[in-house]
Design a protein around this motif. Sequence first.
Motif, mmCIF file in Angstrom:
data_model
loop_
_atom_site.group_PDB
_atom_site.id
_atom_site.type_symbol
_atom_site.label_atom_id
_atom_site.label_comp_id
_atom_site.label_asym_id
_atom_site.label_seq_id
_atom_site.Cartn_x
_atom_site.Cartn_y
_atom_site.Cartn_z
ATOM 1 N N UNK A 13 8.066 -16.989 69.898
ATOM 2 C CA UNK A 13 8.909 -17.132 71.078
ATOM 3 C C UNK A 13 8.238 -16.518 72.297
ATOM 4 N N UNK A 14 8.604 -16.988 73.453
ATOM 5 C CA UNK A 14 8.082 -16.435 74.696
ATOM 6 C C UNK A 14 8.356 -14.937 74.737
ATOM 7 N N UNK A 15 7.342 -14.190 75.190
ATOM 8 C CA UNK A 15 7.441 -12.735 75.206
ATOM 9 C C UNK A 15 6.902 -12.072 73.954
ATOM 10 N N UNK A 16 6.642 -12.856 72.941
ATOM 11 C CA UNK A 16 6.143 -12.322 71.684
ATOM 12 C C UNK A 16 4.639 -12.124 71.681
ATOM 13 N N UNK A 17 4.125 -11.740 70.505
ATOM 14 C CA UNK A 17 2.695 -11.435 70.367
ATOM 15 C C UNK A 17 2.115 -12.132 69.139
ATOM 16 N N UNK A 18 0.822 -12.391 69.219
ATOM 17 C CA UNK A 18 0.050 -12.887 68.085
ATOM 18 C C UNK A 18 -1.332 -12.274 68.162
ATOM 19 N N UNK A 19 -1.961 -12.134 67.007
ATOM 20 C CA UNK A 19 -3.358 -11.701 66.970
ATOM 21 C C UNK A 19 -4.162 -12.762 66.245
ATOM 22 N N UNK A 20 -5.114 -13.340 66.951
ATOM 23 C CA UNK A 20 -6.028 -14.307 66.360
ATOM 24 C C UNK A 20 -7.257 -13.586 65.832
ATOM 25 N N UNK A 21 -7.772 -14.092 64.729
ATOM 26 C CA UNK A 21 -8.986 -13.551 64.137
ATOM 27 C C UNK A 21 -10.024 -14.660 64.021
ATOM 28 N N UNK A 22 -11.267 -14.272 64.119
ATOM 29 C CA UNK A 22 -12.379 -15.208 63.940
ATOM 30 C C UNK A 22 -13.420 -14.514 63.077
ATOM 31 N N UNK A 23 -13.510 -14.956 61.842
ATOM 32 C CA UNK A 23 -14.479 -14.385 60.905
ATOM 33 C C UNK A 23 -15.777 -15.175 60.975
ATOM 34 N N UNK A 24 -16.867 -14.463 61.055
ATOM 35 C CA UNK A 24 -18.169 -15.102 61.222
ATOM 36 C C UNK A 24 -19.098 -14.789 60.067
ATOM 37 N N UNK A 25 -19.895 -15.751 59.720
ATOM 38 C CA UNK A 25 -20.950 -15.540 58.741
ATOM 39 C C UNK A 25 -22.274 -15.442 59.474
ATOM 40 N N UNK A 26 -23.264 -14.917 58.819
ATOM 41 C CA UNK A 26 -24.569 -14.817 59.457
ATOM 42 C C UNK A 26 -24.910 -13.370 59.761
ATOM 43 N N UNK A 27 -26.078 -12.956 59.386
ATOM 44 C CA UNK A 27 -26.445 -11.551 59.519
ATOM 45 C C UNK A 27 -26.732 -11.134 60.951
ATOM 46 N N UNK A 76 -16.766 -5.917 59.934
ATOM 47 C CA UNK A 76 -16.078 -7.047 59.305
ATOM 48 C C UNK A 76 -16.577 -8.384 59.821
ATOM 49 N N UNK A 77 -17.563 -8.357 60.732
ATOM 50 C CA UNK A 77 -18.056 -9.606 61.329
ATOM 51 C C UNK A 77 -16.903 -10.452 61.874
ATOM 52 N N UNK A 78 -16.011 -9.808 62.581
ATOM 53 C CA UNK A 78 -14.801 -10.483 63.044
ATOM 54 C C UNK A 78 -14.540 -10.143 64.509
ATOM 55 N N UNK A 79 -14.112 -11.137 65.249
ATOM 56 C CA UNK A 79 -13.663 -10.934 66.622
ATOM 57 C C UNK A 79 -12.192 -11.304 66.684
ATOM 58 N N UNK A 80 -11.456 -10.568 67.479
ATOM 59 C CA UNK A 80 -10.015 -10.744 67.557
ATOM 60 C C UNK A 80 -9.584 -11.080 68.986
ATOM 61 N N UNK A 81 -8.430 -11.705 69.085
ATOM 62 C CA UNK A 81 -7.782 -11.915 70.371
ATOM 63 C C UNK A 81 -6.335 -11.486 70.213
ATOM 64 N N UNK A 82 -6.012 -10.330 70.765
ATOM 65 C CA UNK A 82 -4.636 -9.844 70.758
ATOM 66 C C UNK A 82 -3.919 -10.439 71.957
ATOM 67 N N UNK A 83 -2.849 -11.168 71.684
ATOM 68 C CA UNK A 83 -2.129 -11.863 72.742
ATOM 69 C C UNK A 83 -0.715 -11.319 72.822
#
Length: 124
Positions: A13-27, A76-83
Amino acid sequence: QVQLIESGGGLVQAGGSLRLSCAASGRTFSTYTLGWFRQAPGKEREFVAGIRASTLFTSYADSVRGRFTIFRDGAKNTVYLQMNSLKPEDTALYYCAAKTASYITSREGDYNYWGQGTQVTVSS
């Protein structure tokens, strides 16, 4: 070669929050500049946020600055987007992207690798 897999999208809902994750492979993930883009129906894909590998410097689109935060976890080879404070106009398919050059750009053509996207829908 880098593979990117996004997760964390959903309906909120509007006003709420989500956190997106992006897991990556590769050294060499830790050396890449990472970005989040989004594409709403009928619109072009647009830059949302980016983070540099070395300095962790961040950049945001005006439309999300102050509401979204990009950060990465090298272990964790991960980038996040906290919204936070989501709005209906944030509804879009969100993509994670990586580029080998060290500077952040908003041009999608500068990014070498892309994930498949995760859908975010914000209801009013």
